[in-house]
Design a protein around this motif. Structure first.
Motif, PDB file in Angstrom:
ATOM      1  N   UNK A   1       6.262  14.456  -3.391  1.00 27.35           N
ATOM      2  CA  UNK A   1       6.061  14.071  -2.000  1.00 27.35           C
ATOM      3  C   UNK A   1       4.582  13.807  -1.743  1.00 27.35           C
ATOM      4  N   UNK A   2       4.284  12.875  -0.833  1.00 27.80           N
ATOM      5  CA  UNK A   2       2.877  12.608  -0.518  1.00 27.80           C
ATOM      6  C   UNK A   2       2.170  13.867  -0.036  1.00 27.80           C
ATOM      7  N   UNK A   3       0.987  14.090  -0.552  1.00 35.35           N
ATOM      8  CA  UNK A   3       0.206  15.260  -0.190  1.00 35.35           C
ATOM      9  C   UNK A   3       0.477  16.493  -1.013  1.00 35.35           C
ATOM     10  N   UNK A   4       1.457  16.429  -1.913  1.00 35.46           N
ATOM     11  CA  UNK A   4       1.780  17.586  -2.737  1.00 35.46           C
ATOM     12  C   UNK A   4       1.064  17.487  -4.078  1.00 35.46           C
ATOM     13  N   UNK A   5       1.224  18.525  -4.892  1.00 31.84           N
ATOM     14  CA  UNK A   5       0.608  18.579  -6.201  1.00 31.84           C
ATOM     15  C   UNK A   5       1.682  18.769  -7.250  1.00 31.84           C
TER      16      UNK A   5
ATOM     17  N   UNK B   1       0.848  -1.206   0.000  1.00 26.08           N
ATOM     18  CA  UNK B   1       0.000   0.000   0.000  1.00 26.08           C
ATOM     19  C   UNK B   1       0.871   1.238   0.000  1.00 26.08           C
ATOM     20  N   UNK B   2       0.576   2.139  -0.930  1.00 21.69           N
ATOM     21  CA  UNK B   2       1.349   3.369  -1.055  1.00 21.69           C
ATOM     22  C   UNK B   2       0.686   4.473  -0.240  1.00 21.69           C
ATOM     23  N   UNK B   3       1.462   5.442   0.227  1.00 20.22           N
ATOM     24  CA  UNK B   3       0.841   6.590   0.905  1.00 20.22           C
ATOM     25  C   UNK B   3      -0.060   7.343  -0.048  1.00 20.22           C
ATOM     26  N   UNK B   4      -1.190   7.766   0.435  1.00 16.46           N
ATOM     27  CA  UNK B   4      -2.195   8.388  -0.417  1.00 16.46           C
ATOM     28  C   UNK B   4      -2.074   9.889  -0.317  1.00 16.46           C
ATOM     29  N   UNK B   5      -1.442  10.532  -1.311  1.00 14.35           N
ATOM     30  CA  UNK B   5      -1.397  11.992  -1.297  1.00 14.35           C
ATOM     31  C   UNK B   5      -2.723  12.573  -1.755  1.00 14.35           C
TER      32      UNK B   5
ATOM     33  N   UNK C   1      -2.262  18.914 -10.673  1.00 13.11           N
ATOM     34  CA  UNK C   1      -2.652  17.522 -10.819  1.00 13.11           C
ATOM     35  C   UNK C   1      -2.394  16.761  -9.524  1.00 13.11           C
ATOM     36  N   UNK C   2      -3.140  15.707  -9.328  1.00 12.26           N
ATOM     37  CA  UNK C   2      -2.980  14.889  -8.133  1.00 12.26           C
ATOM     38  C   UNK C   2      -1.673  14.120  -8.197  1.00 12.26           C
ATOM     39  N   UNK C   3      -0.841  14.258  -7.166  1.00  6.01           N
ATOM     40  CA  UNK C   3       0.396  13.482  -7.113  1.00  6.01           C
ATOM     41  C   UNK C   3       0.114  12.003  -6.874  1.00  6.01           C
TER      42      UNK C   3
END
Length: 404
Positions: free
Chosen positions: A77-81, A28-32, A103-105
């Motif tokens: 980075x997770x949570x960035x755009x 499971x990958x971190x969800x940005x 765009x969604x990272x």
């Protein structure tokens, strides 16, 4: 397929992989977070210039044919755009060129997984195989049941019927039979492969976003569009489109696929807007148009045994063309279908909180500077008053008082 994926090994960043089996569980990958075009227009983010927002330099060749440039884009980075400058298809939309689309990272900014892409390509190509190869066994060959020659007396080997597999025209031993050649791949692996393909397109500079696919009415439609695509380098491209403002199903329990929903009015309006472009692009070779909102309907209408092509946008379709051109509705569909839509409010809240922190720190610094300046002004004013008092005392002939 091996020749298709071999250059991709040099394209994607090296990554240690425990295995490439389709059945193995994907970590499971971190969800940005993601951005949304439903609530805000694609305007320039504050404080970011074109140098900070532009993707890596576009390459002349396909991602699968050449490696990425040495200075490739870092993983978001997770949570960035991530951001991409808006392009123009029709001359009437050139005014949008100064805008940047965030765009969604989670969809466009991850590190591409070569092992997952390989499994996805194998899965897709297996589904394309018809599996209709067939041979007849000795029981299906159309021959009589009479014995060829007597058992003894001929001086030759004993033979029975004409359908013997050892004879010419007889049955086939262990020959191919009709079967389903498709394999299985978990949904999460397919989604990760699609996000890896989209991220690879953005990292290589082969992702293009346009406001819409509005085009002129006939006549003289195909020729002008073909010349325009050739001048822009979009002559080998996959075009993705969907209506604007999808209605989410509201499933927020998992950060994964949520099928976007559209009203009949949205679908009719989009089809009317797209009609001229569809008529033109269907006559141009090496170009393909996919209407994303129609994929689910095609899959539901087909019978299970007749479905050979997966009823979804697949990573193989993204990788097989040199360019990927999406309109704003397609970006919304991708972010909604791949799990980015759920996290957009939190992303906006985080960005707003960070901006507020910066503003508060600037205000504190400004207040400190004003306080320091006001303190210096008061000290200067007190010294001026004392100097004026000394002058008056001297004029009056009174001895000067010692200053405190």
């Amino acid at each position: 397929m091996a020749s298709l994926l071999r250059p991709l090994a040099r394209t994607l960043a090296p990554r240690a992989v425990a295995g490439s089996s389709a059945g193995r569980r994907v970590a499971a990958l971190p969800v940005p977070a993601r951005r949304s075009l439903q609530t805000s227009a694609p305007l320039d983010p504050p404080g970011l210039g074109a140098e900070a927002l532009a993707p890596p330099a576009a390459q002349a060749e396909h991602v699968l044919m050449q490696s990425l440039p040495k200075a490739s884009a870092p993983v978001a980075a997770p949570g960035s755009l991530v951001h991409l400058k808006l392009s123009a298809l029709h001359p009437m939309t050139k005014g949008w060129r100064k805008h940047f689309v965030p765009l969604s990272s989670h969809v466009f900014g991850i590190e591409p997984r070569r092992d997952v892409l390989h499994s996805a390509v194998v899965y897709y190509l297996d589904a394309q195989r018809s599996g209709t190869a067939n041979t007849k066994t000795r029981g299906e060959v159309n021959f009589g049941g009479a014995k060829i020659r007597p058992q003894k007396g001929s001086g030759q080997a004993r033979l029975g019927r004409r359908n013997n597999p050892l004879l010419r025209g007889g049955g086939v031993i262990h020959g191919p039979r009709p079967r389903d050649m498709s394999t299985k791949l978990p949904r999460r692996v397919r989604e990760l492969a699609l996000r890896s393909a989209l991220s690879a397109r953005w990292r290589a500079g082969d992702l293009v976003i346009v406001p819409n696919f509005t085009w002129d009415a006939p006549p003289r439609v195909t020729g002008e569009l073909r010349r325009m695509l050739g001048s822009k380098g979009w002559d080998d491209a996959l075009f993705l489109t969907a209506p604007r403002n999808p209605q989410s199903t509201g499933r927020v329990a998992r950060p994964s696929a949520s099928e976007p929903q559209y009203t009949p009015a949205q679908v009719r309006g989009h089809a009317k807007e797209l009609a001229n472009f569809v008529a033109a692009v269907n006559n141009i070779p090496r170009t393909e148009l996919i209407e994303l909102h129609e994929l689910g309907a095609e899959q539901a209408a087909a019978k299970p045994k007749e479905v050979k092509k997966p009823g979804e946008l697949h990573a193989y379709e993204v990788l097989r063309r040199r360019k990927l051109v999406c309109d704003l509705g397609a970006i919304e569909w991708l972010e909604e279908a791949l799990g980015g839509a759920v996290w957009h409010p939190q992303a906006e809240a985080d960005e707003l909180a960070e901006l507020n922190m910066d503003v508060e720190s600037m205000l504190r610094e400004l207040q400190a500077m004003q306080a320091a300046q006001s303190g210096e002004a008061e000290q200067v004013e007190q010294e001026e008053i004392l100097d004026a008092a000394d002058v008056l005392v001297e004029e009056a002939g009174v001895p000067r008082a010692t200053r405190a």
